[in-house]
Design an enzyme around this catalytic site. Structure first.
Site, PDB file in Angstrom:
ATOM      1  N   ASP A  71      11.587 -10.079   4.295  1.00  6.05           N
ATOM      2  CA  ASP A  71      11.580 -11.381   4.973  1.00  6.05           C
ATOM      3  C   ASP A  71      10.642 -11.390   6.178  1.00  6.05           C
ATOM      4  O   ASP A  71      10.112 -12.434   6.555  1.00  6.05           O
ATOM      5  CB  ASP A  71      12.992 -11.779   5.415  1.00  6.05           C
ATOM      6  CG  ASP A  71      13.671 -12.649   4.358  1.00  6.05           C
ATOM      7  OD1 ASP A  71      13.000 -13.565   3.841  1.00  6.05           O
ATOM      8  OD2 ASP A  71      14.846 -12.399   4.041  1.00  6.05           O
ATOM      9  N   ASP A 148      31.047 -11.639   3.806  1.00  6.89           N
ATOM     10  CA  ASP A 148      30.835 -10.254   3.396  1.00  6.89           C
ATOM     11  C   ASP A 148      31.538  -9.346   4.408  1.00  6.89           C
ATOM     12  O   ASP A 148      31.477  -9.615   5.610  1.00  6.89           O
ATOM     13  CB  ASP A 148      29.335  -9.865   3.453  1.00  6.89           C
ATOM     14  CG  ASP A 148      28.482 -10.671   2.503  1.00  6.89           C
ATOM     15  OD1 ASP A 148      29.056 -11.325   1.620  1.00  6.89           O
ATOM     16  OD2 ASP A 148      27.236 -10.656   2.654  1.00  6.89           O
ATOM     17  N   VAL A 242      11.291 -26.487  -4.324  1.00  9.65           N
ATOM     18  CA  VAL A 242       9.857 -26.816  -4.264  1.00  9.65           C
ATOM     19  C   VAL A 242       9.080 -25.842  -5.145  1.00  9.65           C
ATOM     20  O   VAL A 242       9.524 -24.733  -5.405  1.00  9.65           O
ATOM     21  CB  VAL A 242       9.297 -26.718  -2.820  1.00  9.65           C
ATOM     22  CG1 VAL A 242       9.769 -27.862  -1.958  1.00  9.65           C
ATOM     23  CG2 VAL A 242       9.654 -25.375  -2.187  1.00  9.65           C
ATOM     24  N   CYS A 383      -3.514   1.978  -1.332  1.00 11.60           N
ATOM     25  CA  CYS A 383      -2.705   3.165  -1.029  1.00 11.60           C
ATOM     26  C   CYS A 383      -2.630   4.103  -2.244  1.00 11.60           C
ATOM     27  O   CYS A 383      -3.616   4.750  -2.568  1.00 11.60           O
ATOM     28  CB  CYS A 383      -1.338   2.744  -0.507  1.00 11.60           C
ATOM     29  SG  CYS A 383      -0.653   3.994   0.582  1.00 11.60           S
ATOM     30  N   GLY A 385      -2.934   3.257  -5.112  1.00 13.18           N
ATOM     31  CA  GLY A 385      -4.043   2.744  -5.932  1.00 13.18           C
ATOM     32  C   GLY A 385      -5.370   3.394  -5.557  1.00 13.18           C
ATOM     33  O   GLY A 385      -6.210   3.665  -6.425  1.00 13.18           O
ATOM     34  N   HIS A 509      -2.651  -0.692   3.807  1.00  7.06           N
ATOM     35  CA  HIS A 509      -2.108  -1.850   3.067  1.00  7.06           C
ATOM     36  C   HIS A 509      -2.649  -3.159   3.642  1.00  7.06           C
ATOM     37  O   HIS A 509      -2.045  -3.712   4.574  1.00  7.06           O
ATOM     38  CB  HIS A 509      -0.589  -1.857   3.170  1.00  7.06           C
ATOM     39  CG  HIS A 509       0.074  -0.772   2.391  1.00  7.06           C
ATOM     40  ND1 HIS A 509       0.499  -0.941   1.099  1.00  7.06           N
ATOM     41  CD2 HIS A 509       0.359   0.505   2.723  1.00  7.06           C
ATOM     42  CE1 HIS A 509       1.041   0.182   0.668  1.00  7.06           C
ATOM     43  NE2 HIS A 509       0.966   1.084   1.629  1.00  7.06           N
ATOM     44  N   GLU A 511      -2.418  -6.025   2.451  1.00  6.32           N
ATOM     45  CA  GLU A 511      -1.554  -7.173   2.126  1.00  6.32           C
ATOM     46  C   GLU A 511      -0.645  -7.590   3.274  1.00  6.32           C
ATOM     47  O   GLU A 511      -0.139  -8.713   3.281  1.00  6.32           O
ATOM     48  CB  GLU A 511      -0.731  -6.901   0.863  1.00  6.32           C
ATOM     49  CG  GLU A 511       0.387  -5.874   0.974  1.00  6.32           C
ATOM     50  CD  GLU A 511      -0.055  -4.437   0.709  1.00  6.32           C
ATOM     51  OE1 GLU A 511      -1.250  -4.134   0.881  1.00  6.32           O
ATOM     52  OE2 GLU A 511       0.805  -3.613   0.337  1.00  6.32           O
TER      53      GLU A 511
HETATM   54  N1  GLN Z   1       2.870   7.934  -2.580  1.00  3.06           N
HETATM   55  C1  GLN Z   1       1.666   7.921  -1.843  1.00  3.06           C
HETATM   56  C2  GLN Z   1       1.805   8.623  -0.494  1.00  3.06           C
HETATM   57  O1  GLN Z   1       2.886   8.888  -0.050  1.00  3.06           O
HETATM   58  C3  GLN Z   1       1.166   6.486  -1.650  1.00  3.06           C
HETATM   59  C4  GLN Z   1       2.099   5.649  -0.836  1.00  3.06           C
HETATM   60  C5  GLN Z   1       1.879   4.161  -1.017  1.00  3.06           C
HETATM   61  O2  GLN Z   1       1.232   3.731  -1.963  1.00  3.06           O
HETATM   62  N2  GLN Z   1       2.433   3.355  -0.137  1.00  3.06           N
HETATM   63  O3  GLN Z   1       0.824   8.918   0.122  1.00  3.06           O
END
Ligand code: GLN
Length: 533
Positions: A71, A148, A242, A383, A385, A509, A511
């Site tokens: 979130d 909860d 929406v 990462c 990737g 990252h 993103e």
């Molecule tokens: N598993 C890999 C690492 O620890 C990549 C981590 C990830 O993609 N956030 O370095």
């Protein structure tokens, strides 16, 4: 004095409390107020970092290296503010801090109890967020639904805040569901009434109800809810389904939701500056092209596991008036020898391999990367990737057949990806990754430099393993360019293949920093390249 808004949920989970909180925050910000946001989660984990993404969804990372609930990603995307470690509080954090204080002797002589020790700790987290952010208004979302077992201490702490600060300084929003019953064809208010009753049993009277329903509620329904729930009719806000979540702030604006809050706070209702958001909606509603992007991951059955990546792709699409259709591909399925990659990727104009942990599904991702590289299909690696793009290149271009990462194969002879020296002594799994902002220096004349148009960038990280510099020379000789480096620790941050149409991958990252009105440079150029014939 700081004002506090609290958002609780009733009836069922998944009603979009986070989006409600973010939308209201956006409106208050657009009226010139400084806002800060915070989420309380009830689980005992100190943070979601150790949870399986299939259960919990993505782990969002703040600039200061806090692993948080997804979130927070919505919050940042809506209000375009960087949040921090005071923004995600869990029961685990509260309990560990109280127990630590008890051991230190801070409560000497006392029996340490839920009330007041745990509740004081919770209240302090709310007040601390107000003080450290210097915000006019702090918006705190309470995870889960009222009733909860785990939420009791949080709700009790909020009751005390309401009592301490008074109704001029606190505003309680309860989000509920108004189900539509087919057959009798009517909207039912009973679940909402019951859920408000639960809240009132715990001493909190909500100031507003946000009612999720398939269509706007009638006057009669609002009258009924007002009567049974003791909430002013004007303070009952419709939250209709929406197609696009970015529409929600505008729907609330039209119902004067932010004005209602400001009036209770006795704060001036300054002019709202939301033209930029209306323009965004206009764009999103009128996208005139579409393309498919393949996302290859191992948690694809839960799209929330990649929510920031998916949003970033969409944001970049908005810039090019293009709807992004994501082709969700389970990497494990690609490992099967009978899988025809040409068939799998036949409509995909770009391939993205996001982050991940552990060895399951990696060979499938490597196959997808090889396919993108050999077929000149735009590729973005994030990462894990990036780590796999390097392994693929080492194996198939540099002929280091057994290249791997020590994450998957501890004894591997050619650890192209390996643990950093300072990670070798780490014992605890939680909170010990390389987390948050690190600097990266970009090399002039590269794709990365062209994307960012500057030579120093700050990006967020979440990983334990790194590119092993021992192999840099041989990869370079074969055509890989190391276009982003963290100079302090001499770590590879970005790699690219200049001979390819568009092949780039980052250890960080991107993103986490994309916004609907400001796509991230790496996603922007990836989508631009994917659209290009
Ligand atoms: N598993 C890999 C690492 O620890 C990549 C981590 C990830 O993609 N956030 O370095």
């Amino acid at each position: 004095m700081t004002k506090y808004v609290f958002v609780t949920g009733g009836v069922v989970s998944g009603l979009g409390k986070g989006i409600t909180a973010s939308s209201l925050a956006l409106l208050l910000k657009s009226r010139g107020y400084k806002v800060f946001m915070q989420k309380f989660d009830h689980y005992i984990n100190v943070d979601p970092g150790t949870m399986n993404p299939i259960q919990h969804g993505e782990v969002f990372v703040t600039y200061d290296g806090c692993e948080t609930d997804l979130d927070l990603g919505h919050y940042e995307r809506f209000i375009d503010e960087e949040l921090n470690y005071t923004s995600n509080i869990t029961s685990g954090k509260i309990y560990s801090s109280v127990i630590e204080k008890e051991r230190k002797g801070d409560y000497l002589g006392a029996t340490v109890q839920m009330v007041p020790h745990i509740t004081n700790e919770i209240k302090n987290k709310v007040y601390e967020a107000g003080i450290s952010s210097g915000a006019d208004i702090v918006i705190t979302e309470i995870g889960g639904t009222v009733g909860d077992i785990e939420s009791q201490s949080f709700i009790e702490a909020l009751r005390q805040i309401q009592y301490e600060k008074g109704s001029e300084n606190t505003f309680f929003i309860h989000t509920t569901l108004l189900p539509f019953i087919y057959g009798s064809d009517e909207i039912k208010t009973k679940p909402t009434q019951n859920s408000v009753k639960d809240l009132r049993n715990m001493g909190i009277r909500p100031d507003a109800l946000v009612c999720r329903a398939p269509f706007p509620t009638s006057d009669a329904i609002k009258n009924k809810l007002a009567l049974f729930c003791s909430v002013d009719k004007e303070n009952i806000i419709d939250s209709i389904d929406v197609k696009n979540i970015y529409q929600i702030p505008i729907n609330y604006y039209n119902q004067k939701f932010d004005e209602i809050v400001l009036k209770q706070f006795k704060l001036p209702v300054k002019k709202a500056d939301i033209k930029y958001w209306e323009n965004l909606i206009e764009t999103v509603d009128n996208l005139n092209k579409e393309i498919e992007i393949a996302l290859v991951g191992k948690y694809v059955e839960l799209h929330d596991a990649y929510i920031s990546v998916a949003e970033s792709l969409r944001h970049a699409g908005y810039k090019y008036n293009t709807k992004i259709n994501i082709n969700w591909i389970d990497s494990e399925k690609l490992e099967n020898h009978n899988t025809n990659l040409k068939e799998v990727f036949k409509n995909s104009k770009g391939i993205i391999v996001p982050g991940g942990f552990g060895s399951r599904g990696i060979e499938g991702k490597i196959k997808a990367i090889k396919y993108a590289r050999e077929n000149n299909i735009p590729f973005l690696g994030i990462c894990l990737g990036m780590q796999l793009a390097v392994i693929e290149f080492a194996r198939n271009v540099c002929h280091i057949e057994d290249a791997s990462s020590t994450e998957f194969d501890a004894m591997c002879k050619n650890p192209i990806i390996d643990l950093m020296a300072d990670q070798k002594s780490v014992i605890n799994m939680g909170g010990t990754l390389r987390l948050g902002n690190y600097e990266c220096t970009l090399k002039k004349g590269t794709l990365a430099y062209k994307d960012y148009k500057q030579d120093k960038i700050l990006e967020r990280h979440r990983h334990r393993y790194e590119f092993n510099n021992h192999y840099k020379e041989i990869l370079k000789q074969n055509g890989m360019v190391f276009s982003g480096i963290n100079e302090q620790a001499n770590l590879v941050e970005i790699i690219e293949l200049p001979k390819h149409k568009h092949f780039i991958a980052s250890q960080f990252h991107p993103e986490f920093k994309s916004r609907p009105t400001k796509p991230h440079p790496l996603f922007d150029s990836f989508i631009e390249a994917s659209i290009k014939k």
